[in-house]
Motif scaffolding. Structure first.
Motif, PDB file in Angstrom:
ATOM      1  N   MET A  94      10.440  -0.108   7.354  1.00 38.98           N
ATOM      2  CA  MET A  94      10.151   0.023   6.000  1.00 38.98           C
ATOM      3  C   MET A  94       8.932   1.257   6.081  1.00 38.98           C
ATOM      4  N   LEU A  95       9.209   2.130   5.009  1.00 40.35           N
ATOM      5  CA  LEU A  95       8.491   3.566   4.991  1.00 40.35           C
ATOM      6  C   LEU A  95       7.063   3.451   5.451  1.00 40.35           C
ATOM      7  N   ALA A  96       6.282   2.561   4.915  1.00 40.81           N
ATOM      8  CA  ALA A  96       4.778   2.567   4.737  1.00 40.81           C
ATOM      9  C   ALA A  96       4.450   1.875   6.312  1.00 40.81           C
ATOM     10  N   LEU A 246       7.141  -3.685  -4.109  1.00 35.56           N
ATOM     11  CA  LEU A 246       5.972  -4.330  -3.471  1.00 35.56           C
ATOM     12  C   LEU A 246       4.879  -3.089  -3.869  1.00 35.56           C
ATOM     13  N   GLY A 247       5.326  -1.944  -3.365  1.00 38.50           N
ATOM     14  CA  GLY A 247       4.299  -0.724  -3.467  1.00 38.50           C
ATOM     15  C   GLY A 247       4.007  -0.405  -4.907  1.00 38.50           C
ATOM     16  N   GLY A 248       5.027  -0.404  -6.071  1.00 38.05           N
ATOM     17  CA  GLY A 248       5.007  -0.023  -7.269  1.00 38.05           C
ATOM     18  C   GLY A 248       4.767  -0.956  -8.498  1.00 38.05           C
ATOM     19  N   LEU A 358       4.475   7.356  -2.360  1.00 36.57           N
ATOM     20  CA  LEU A 358       5.731   8.103  -2.799  1.00 36.57           C
ATOM     21  C   LEU A 358       5.913   7.779  -4.252  1.00 36.57           C
ATOM     22  N   GLY A 359       5.383   6.961  -4.846  1.00 35.38           N
ATOM     23  CA  GLY A 359       5.408   6.467  -6.257  1.00 35.38           C
ATOM     24  C   GLY A 359       4.368   7.094  -7.232  1.00 35.38           C
ATOM     25  N   ALA A 360       3.636   7.916  -6.560  1.00 31.96           N
ATOM     26  CA  ALA A 360       2.584   8.497  -7.210  1.00 31.96           C
ATOM     27  C   ALA A 360       2.734   8.983  -8.614  1.00 31.96           C
TER      28      ALA A 360
HETATM   29  C1  HEM Z   1       2.177   4.385  -0.414  1.00 31.24           C
HETATM   30  C2  HEM Z   1      -1.149   3.257  -3.924  1.00 31.24           C
HETATM   31  C3  HEM Z   1       2.527   3.201  -7.301  1.00 31.24           C
HETATM   32  C4  HEM Z   1       5.671   3.103  -3.630  1.00 31.24           C
HETATM   33  C5  HEM Z   1       0.953   4.101  -1.175  1.00 31.24           C
HETATM   34  C6  HEM Z   1      -0.202   4.250  -0.526  1.00 31.24           C
HETATM   35  C7  HEM Z   1      -1.405   4.026  -1.227  1.00 31.24           C
HETATM   36  C8  HEM Z   1      -0.441   3.859  -2.664  1.00 31.24           C
HETATM   37  C9  HEM Z   1      -2.803   3.951  -1.188  1.00 31.24           C
HETATM   38  C10 HEM Z   1      -0.493   4.899   1.000  1.00 31.24           C
HETATM   39  C11 HEM Z   1      -0.493   3.570   1.934  1.00 31.24           C
HETATM   40  C12 HEM Z   1      -0.721   3.866   3.417  1.00 31.24           C
HETATM   41  O1  HEM Z   1      -1.302   5.024   3.555  1.00 31.24           O
HETATM   42  O2  HEM Z   1      -0.534   3.144   4.393  1.00 31.24           O
HETATM   43  C13 HEM Z   1      -0.318   3.105  -5.004  1.00 31.24           C
HETATM   44  C14 HEM Z   1      -0.925   3.018  -6.236  1.00 31.24           C
HETATM   45  C15 HEM Z   1      -0.010   3.058  -7.195  1.00 31.24           C
HETATM   46  C16 HEM Z   1       1.199   3.093  -6.474  1.00 31.24           C
HETATM   47  C17 HEM Z   1      -2.506   2.806  -6.490  1.00 31.24           C
HETATM   48  C18 HEM Z   1      -0.220   2.947  -8.813  1.00 31.24           C
HETATM   49  C19 HEM Z   1      -1.199   2.939  -9.317  1.00 31.24           C
HETATM   50  C20 HEM Z   1       3.646   3.321  -6.510  1.00 31.24           C
HETATM   51  C21 HEM Z   1       5.050   3.231  -7.250  1.00 31.24           C
HETATM   52  C22 HEM Z   1       5.887   3.183  -6.210  1.00 31.24           C
HETATM   53  C23 HEM Z   1       4.915   3.147  -4.886  1.00 31.24           C
HETATM   54  C24 HEM Z   1       5.247   3.140  -8.690  1.00 31.24           C
HETATM   55  C25 HEM Z   1       7.416   3.108  -6.160  1.00 31.24           C
HETATM   56  C26 HEM Z   1       8.276   3.031  -7.309  1.00 31.24           C
HETATM   57  C27 HEM Z   1       5.055   3.432  -2.398  1.00 31.24           C
HETATM   58  C28 HEM Z   1       5.526   3.660  -1.277  1.00 31.24           C
HETATM   59  C29 HEM Z   1       4.762   3.833  -0.283  1.00 31.24           C
HETATM   60  C30 HEM Z   1       3.410   3.965  -0.933  1.00 31.24           C
HETATM   61  C31 HEM Z   1       7.356   3.605  -0.961  1.00 31.24           C
HETATM   62  C32 HEM Z   1       4.918   4.420   1.473  1.00 31.24           C
HETATM   63  C33 HEM Z   1       4.835   5.730   1.566  1.00 31.24           C
HETATM   64  C34 HEM Z   1       4.910   6.018   2.917  1.00 31.24           C
HETATM   65  O3  HEM Z   1       4.605   5.342   3.835  1.00 31.24           O
HETATM   66  O4  HEM Z   1       5.717   7.495   3.276  1.00 31.24           O
HETATM   67  N1  HEM Z   1       0.807   3.721  -2.298  1.00 31.24           N
HETATM   68  N2  HEM Z   1       0.930   3.139  -5.333  1.00 31.24           N
HETATM   69  N3  HEM Z   1       3.626   3.082  -5.258  1.00 31.24           N
HETATM   70  N4  HEM Z   1       3.737   3.696  -2.443  1.00 31.24           N
HETATM   71 FE1  HEM Z   1       2.325   3.737  -3.637  1.00 31.24          FE
END
Ligand code: HEM
Length: 417
Positions: A94-96, A246-248, A358-360
């Protein structure tokens, strides 16, 4: 007492960051303020049979660890629960929780889900869906904002992106709610584990279907994508669909409810928004900083390394507190003021560096569209019952938010929704 905590006062040591109740029972403002100013790299003593861990609270230190994938790994977990267990079963898949070349390859694959074409379509869905839900709720006059609006938007967005059939969505939403946090303290870690497994099984079936019969959605694209000359395995696709849900889902959901709650608590900011005196993109960034739904992420040190002048030993867990970094006086003027016009706004709500969210883009679109819908369709709103905070050491926000709206008849009429 460890020498690492010998000069730390009891009231700081008494705060147990592992226990989800801590965040409900305490106002943590002073704790984080003292940590940033006096103990920016703080050793959290072992509690409840868990090992101790480092607590990083200053913006600069949080950014420096997020950025540093040479000295720190995500493969032993990236949130307290997995970090303290010393492993994450999805590591390397898983990416994260994957590092290095494999992370880069997988991230490139997942970026296909976020092509400009896909994002344009998804942004249009978000806009339509949000405007429809908000207009409907305003006409009804009252709703539980968390359940009736915030819970509906992110899951629909990701489901659209992934091609999850409409009839499966509410089941998936229930599973994601249990998988990460719970609305009450009674839910066990075993329930969360079962929910995570159920999501994985659900996606295993969906991926198999799309391999047989591809459609115009991201899962179908992924089933046809190669890395190093080989098709990505079903297993990898399943894990990464799961990571998008889960992330989004929960992060965006909690941000939206926090946005409404914060606007009721700061009527001056609502006025500015309603009167069109703040730029929506600028306001979106402040909403994200203020909510900081993911309170922390974390890493494990791969070598002996220094952070903020403190030596961290190989194998030790380092937790990065976004909630503290986003209130750092060294970076934000008057950080405890909710200011929709705040600029610059270098929050770490989406993390930073190689694992930057990725979903920022989608998270931002969801917040922006909600701000826009609220200012179009209502002249104001108030909270009519006790908001219910979620029970989690990772996520912050509310799962219940009863709200009464005052309709903006002109806005509703011109929207035609
Ligand atoms: C990674 C927050 C929305 C998918 C992350 C990370 C944070 C975060 C802090 C970094 C985790 C780390 O460094 O270990 C948020 C917040 C969101 C949001 C606050 C909404 C307000 C989304 C959405 C999606 C998503 C909408 C997908 C549709 C992911 C994925 C990662 C990630 C796949 C892993 C990226 C990687 O490891 O390269 N998120 N996220 N997130 N997020 Fe979000």
């Amino acid at each position: 007492m460890s020498t690492r905590t010998s000069n730390v006062p009891d009231e700081i040591l008494a705060i147990n960051l592992v226990d989800p109740s801590t965040y409900i029972d305490n106002d943590m403002t002073e704790y984080w303020r003292r940590l940033r100013s006096e103990f920016p790299v703080h050793w959290h003593p072992p509690v409840d049979g868990n090992p101790g861990f480092w607590v990083i609270s200053k913006h600069a230190d949080v950014m420096s660890v997020y950025r540093d994938d040479k000295n720190f790994t995500s493969e032993k977990g990236n949130v307290l629960v997995t970090l303290l267990a010393g492993s994450d079963s999805a590591a390397g898949q898983m990416l994260a929780v994957t590092d290095g070349k494999r992370h880069k390859d997988l991230r490139n694959v997942m970026l296909k889900a976020f092509s400009p074409r896909a994002l344009k379509r998804v942004s249009e869905w978000v806009r339509e869906n949000t405007r429809e839900l908000v207009a409907e709720a305003v006409r009804r006059g009252e709703c539980d904002f968390a359940k009736d609006i915030a819970a509906q938007i992110p899951i629909t967005t990701i489901s659209n992106l992934l091609g999850v059939p409409v009839e499966d969505r509410s089941h998936l939403l229930n599973m994601t709610k249990s998988a990460l946090s719970s609305d009450d303290a009674d839910q066990s870690e075993a329930d969360a584990w079962l929910a995570r497994n159920e999501i994985l099984l659900y996606f295993t079936d969906l991926v198999a279907e799309r391999r047989k019969d591809p459609k115009d959605d991201v899962i179908s694209v992924l089933t046809q994508t190669e890395v190093d000359g080989e098709l990505i395995s079903d297993h990898d696709i399943v894990f990464n669909c799961y990571s998008l849900i889960l992330g989004g889902d929960e992060t965006s959901r909690l941000t939206m409810s926090d946005l409404v709650l914060s606007l009721t608590q700061h009527p001056d900011q609502w006025r500015l928004l309603k009167d069109g005196e703040v730029d929506l993109d600028t306001a979106t960034e402040e909403v994200l900083r203020w909510a900081t739904p993911a309170m922390h992420f974390g890493r494990t040190a791969l070598t002996d390394v220094e952070v903020g002048g403190q030596r961290i030993a190989e194998g030790e867990v380092v937790t990065l507190w976004n909630i503290a970094a986003n209130r750092d006086e060294a970076v934000f003027d008057d950080p405890y003021r909710f200011d929709l016009g705040r600029k610059p706004n270098k929050h770490v709500t989406f993390g930073y560096g190689p694992h930057f969210c990725l979903g920022a883009f989608l998270g931002r679109v969801e917040v922006r569209e909600l701000l826009d819908a609220l200012r179009s369709f209502t002249t104001g709103f108030e909270v009519t019952g006790e908001p219910r905070p979620i029970h989690s050491n990772l996520m912050a926000g509310v799962s219940r938010l009863p709200v009464r709206f005052h309709p903006d008849e002109n806005g509703l009429a011109s929207a035609g929704t």
